[in-house]
Design a protein around this motif. Structure first.
Motif, short mmCIF file in Angstrom:
data_model
loop_
_atom_site.label_atom_id
_atom_site.label_comp_id
_atom_site.label_asym_id
_atom_site.label_seq_id
_atom_site.Cartn_x
_atom_site.Cartn_y
_atom_site.Cartn_z
N THR A 258 0.44 38.59 25.28
CA THR A 258 0.00 39.59 24.30
C THR A 258 0.73 40.93 24.49
O THR A 258 1.26 41.47 23.52
N PRO A 259 0.79 41.49 25.72
CA PRO A 259 1.54 42.74 25.85
C PRO A 259 3.02 42.60 25.48
O PRO A 259 3.59 43.50 24.84
N VAL A 260 3.62 41.48 25.81
CA VAL A 260 5.03 41.28 25.46
C VAL A 260 5.18 41.12 23.95
O VAL A 260 6.12 41.64 23.34
N GLY A 261 4.24 40.44 23.31
CA GLY A 261 4.27 40.30 21.85
C GLY A 261 4.13 41.64 21.15
O GLY A 261 4.83 41.94 20.18
N VAL A 262 3.20 42.49 21.64
CA VAL A 262 3.03 43.82 21.06
C VAL A 262 4.30 44.63 21.23
O VAL A 262 4.75 45.32 20.31
N LEU A 263 4.92 44.56 22.41
CA LEU A 263 6.16 45.30 22.64
C LEU A 263 7.26 44.80 21.71
O LEU A 263 8.04 45.60 21.17
N ALA A 264 7.32 43.50 21.48
CA ALA A 264 8.34 42.95 20.58
C ALA A 264 8.16 43.48 19.16
O ALA A 264 9.14 43.84 18.49
N VAL A 265 6.92 43.55 18.70
CA VAL A 265 6.65 44.07 17.35
C VAL A 265 7.03 45.55 17.26
O VAL A 265 7.68 45.99 16.30
N VAL A 266 6.67 46.33 18.28
CA VAL A 266 6.99 47.77 18.27
C VAL A 266 8.49 47.98 18.34
O VAL A 266 9.05 48.81 17.60
N LEU A 267 9.17 47.24 19.20
CA LEU A 267 10.63 47.37 19.27
C LEU A 267 11.29 46.93 17.98
O LEU A 267 12.28 47.54 17.55
N ALA B 216 9.96 47.22 15.00
CA ALA B 216 9.73 48.32 14.04
C ALA B 216 10.67 49.47 14.32
O ALA B 216 11.26 50.04 13.38
N PHE B 217 10.86 49.83 15.58
CA PHE B 217 11.80 50.91 15.91
C PHE B 217 13.23 50.51 15.57
O PHE B 217 14.02 51.35 15.11
N ALA B 218 13.58 49.25 15.77
CA ALA B 218 14.92 48.80 15.42
C ALA B 218 15.14 48.89 13.92
O ALA B 218 16.20 49.32 13.45
N TYR B 219 14.13 48.53 13.14
CA TYR B 219 14.25 48.61 11.68
C TYR B 219 14.41 50.07 11.23
O TYR B 219 15.28 50.40 10.44
N VAL B 220 13.54 50.94 11.76
CA VAL B 220 13.62 52.35 11.39
C VAL B 220 14.91 52.96 11.91
O VAL B 220 15.49 53.83 11.26
N SER C 199 11.26 60.99 13.03
CA SER C 199 11.11 61.11 14.48
C SER C 199 11.40 59.78 15.16
O SER C 199 12.11 59.73 16.17
N ALA C 200 10.87 58.70 14.62
CA ALA C 200 11.13 57.37 15.19
C ALA C 200 12.61 57.01 15.09
O ALA C 200 13.18 56.42 16.02
N HIS C 201 13.23 57.39 13.98
CA HIS C 201 14.67 57.15 13.81
C HIS C 201 15.46 57.88 14.90
O HIS C 201 16.39 57.33 15.50
N ALA C 202 15.11 59.13 15.14
CA ALA C 202 15.80 59.91 16.16
C ALA C 202 15.56 59.35 17.56
O ALA C 202 16.48 59.29 18.37
N VAL C 203 14.33 58.90 17.84
CA VAL C 203 14.04 58.29 19.14
C VAL C 203 14.84 57.01 19.30
O VAL C 203 15.40 56.74 20.37
#
Length: 174
Positions: free
Chosen positions: A51-60, A62-66, A98-102
């Motif tokens: 579950t933590p790895v799955g959540v991190l994959a989704v967040v990463l 989303a950041f990759a898309y943005v 902000s997410a794009h810049a990060v």
């Protein structure tokens, strides 16, 4: 008359304290026996970390898309409805920039776009690391905040939203 059919010495309080005869009207006539409690085998480490790895994959993801689709170029993302209707910046305005810049490693631009969002990204990272460490040890992560902290966070968001819309707080505007 027999004594069983007619009672003279019983008071209404004694009758009320006495349980009614037969099953209660709402209970089924036959109740199944409770299921036996079986001991669970401890989950493997990979299952606990799924579950933590799955959540991190989704967040990463989303950041990759943005990070790939630039929010600074018009037409890629919908505009903030509050900003569009009233001209007032909400606390989330600038969050995608902000997410794009990060995602591109530009922390100064990220803070300039939405400082509150950058703090949120950092808090998420800390909580995720804590969650992953505890999950790897087979422990649960339980974060409970008293209502005063939630109210405090709401007040901070409100202050942030008000200040960034005032002339002296224009540095907080995206």
């Amino acid at each position: 008359m027999s004594r069983d059919n007619h009672r003279v010495d019983a008071s209404p309080a004694q009758d009320a304290a006495r349980p009614p005869a037969g099953p209660p009207p709402h209970a089924p006539a036959f109740a199944p026996a409770p299921a036996p409690v079986t001991a669970r085998a401890p989950a493997s480490r990979s299952r606990r970390l799924a579950t933590p790895v799955g959540v991190l994959a989704v967040v990463l993801g989303a950041f990759a898309y943005v990070g790939t689709v630039d929010p600074n170029e018009p037409g890629h993302y919908p505009a903030c409805p509050l900003l569009q209707l009233t001209g007032i910046l909400c606390p989330g305005c600038g969050g995608l920039r902000s997410a794009h810049a990060v995602a591109h490693g530009d922390l100064a631009t990220a803070l300039g776009s939405n400082a509150f969002a950058v703090v949120g990204y950092a808090v998420f990272a800390v909580v995720w690391v804590l969650w992953t460490v505890r999950a790897s040890r087979g422990q649960r992560l339980r974060i409970t905040l008293a209502p005063v902290y939630w109210w405090g966070l709401g007040v901070l968001l409100l202050i942030f939203a008000v200040v960034r819309n005032l002339p002296f707080g224009s540095a907080l505007a995206p």
